[in-house]
Design an enzyme around this catalytic site. Sequence first.
Site, PDB file in Angstrom:
ATOM      1  N   THR A   1       0.844  -1.076  -0.014  1.00 14.21           N
ATOM      2  CA  THR A   1      -0.010   0.045   0.192  1.00 14.21           C
ATOM      3  C   THR A   1       0.717   0.947   0.140  1.00 14.21           C
ATOM      4  OG1 THR A   1      -1.739  -1.237   1.329  1.00 14.21           O
ATOM      5  CG2 THR A   1      -1.690   1.240   1.333  1.00 14.21           C
TER       6      THR A   1
ATOM      7  N   LYS B   1      -7.497   1.695  -3.040  1.00 12.95           N
ATOM      8  CA  LYS B   1      -7.102   1.246  -1.594  1.00 12.95           C
ATOM      9  C   LYS B   1      -7.217   2.485  -0.722  1.00 12.95           C
ATOM     10  CE  LYS B   1      -5.086  -1.226   1.608  1.00 12.95           C
ATOM     11  NZ  LYS B   1      -5.075  -2.447   2.059  1.00 12.95           N
TER      12      LYS B   1
ATOM     13  N   LYS C   1       0.152   4.569   8.571  1.00 13.95           N
ATOM     14  CA  LYS C   1       0.913   5.052   7.438  1.00 13.95           C
ATOM     15  C   LYS C   1      -0.088   4.968   6.158  1.00 13.95           C
ATOM     16  CE  LYS C   1       1.857   1.417   5.048  1.00 13.95           C
ATOM     17  NZ  LYS C   1       1.842   0.912   3.621  1.00 13.95           N
TER      18      LYS C   1
END
Length: 293
Positions: free
Chosen positions: A93, A168, A236
């Site tokens: 990701t 995402k 993150k």
Amino acid sequence: MKTGIIGLGAMGANMALNLDKNGYLHAVWNRTASKAEEIAEQTQAKVAASPAELARECDVIITCVSRDEDVLDVINSLTEGITPGTIVVDTSTVNAETARQAAEILREKDAHFLDSPVSGGVEGAKKGTLAMMAGGEEEILEKVRPVLSAIGDKISYIGDSGSGQACKAVNQIMAAGINQAVTEALAFGEFMGLNMDKVVDIVATGAAGNWFLDHRGKSMLADNYTPGFKLGLHHKDLSICKAMLANRTDVTLPIVEMTLIHYQRLMEAGYADEDISALFRLKRQQFRESGDM
Ligand code: NAP
């Protein structure tokens, strides 16, 4: 298709095992070599000496590393051995811009790149049931779909390079909002002195019912924050969402901003490796500090 995988962490190691079960796994490489040796012992795969060596021997390369700079490091290293036509699928990701850079680096070598981040956590990686959201060329996705089917059971083409990562980001923002809503509502219910087992059971059947409440509601009430999805990783991912709007001052992401502040507080208190439902710690603490109703 001879498939190699780079990055054998919590997600990548399980992907490797599923690729092997389906007869695709040819080679593995991991920065910390012992993890690659462990996978090689359990599978038919060979341990490559470097990303370039792995690239030399594989038609398909799956990468699953941590952050933007790690993806670019690995892509740059493997290009030294890559042959034209190779398909690289990054499941990390990262920022959509990083995906576009990776695609460009590989295009110069006549190789293909798909950004295909995943959702479903370590549990989904183990079961081979990850959701995969792919950006890049659709015909390349179709070529590699049989391989990806070994690790995911929902594989969707989203659009051009970077759009898998943008999708995402949508998922991660939504997960933050759901976490905020569920943890706040349950802390409020507890403060009201309700039987929270009963509350979770009945609320889960109505319009506010959701996966997070079903799977994390009762565990957070019992002060159990076993991951799941680690809070530090979600932090993150939300930082990436924010960075994706870095050059825009006219739009804001209030849920992202608030959740980043809350997660930061929890990380400073040593909870980065707990499940994201540890946000309940802060919500509950607020009510406890305020005293009885
Ligand atoms: P992890 O367990 O921390 O593993 C990270 C892997 O990346 C390790 O194999 C690590 O190698 C490797 N790595 C990191 N930096 C590298 C570099 N510069 N060069 C080469 N290898 C490097 O993380 P994870 O949970 O598997 O997550 C991997 C990715 O999937 C992340 O982007 C994460 O956001 C995403 N993701 C995770 C989940 C989840 O639930 N865990 C769910 C969906 C998506 P070493 O072994 O040497 O450290």
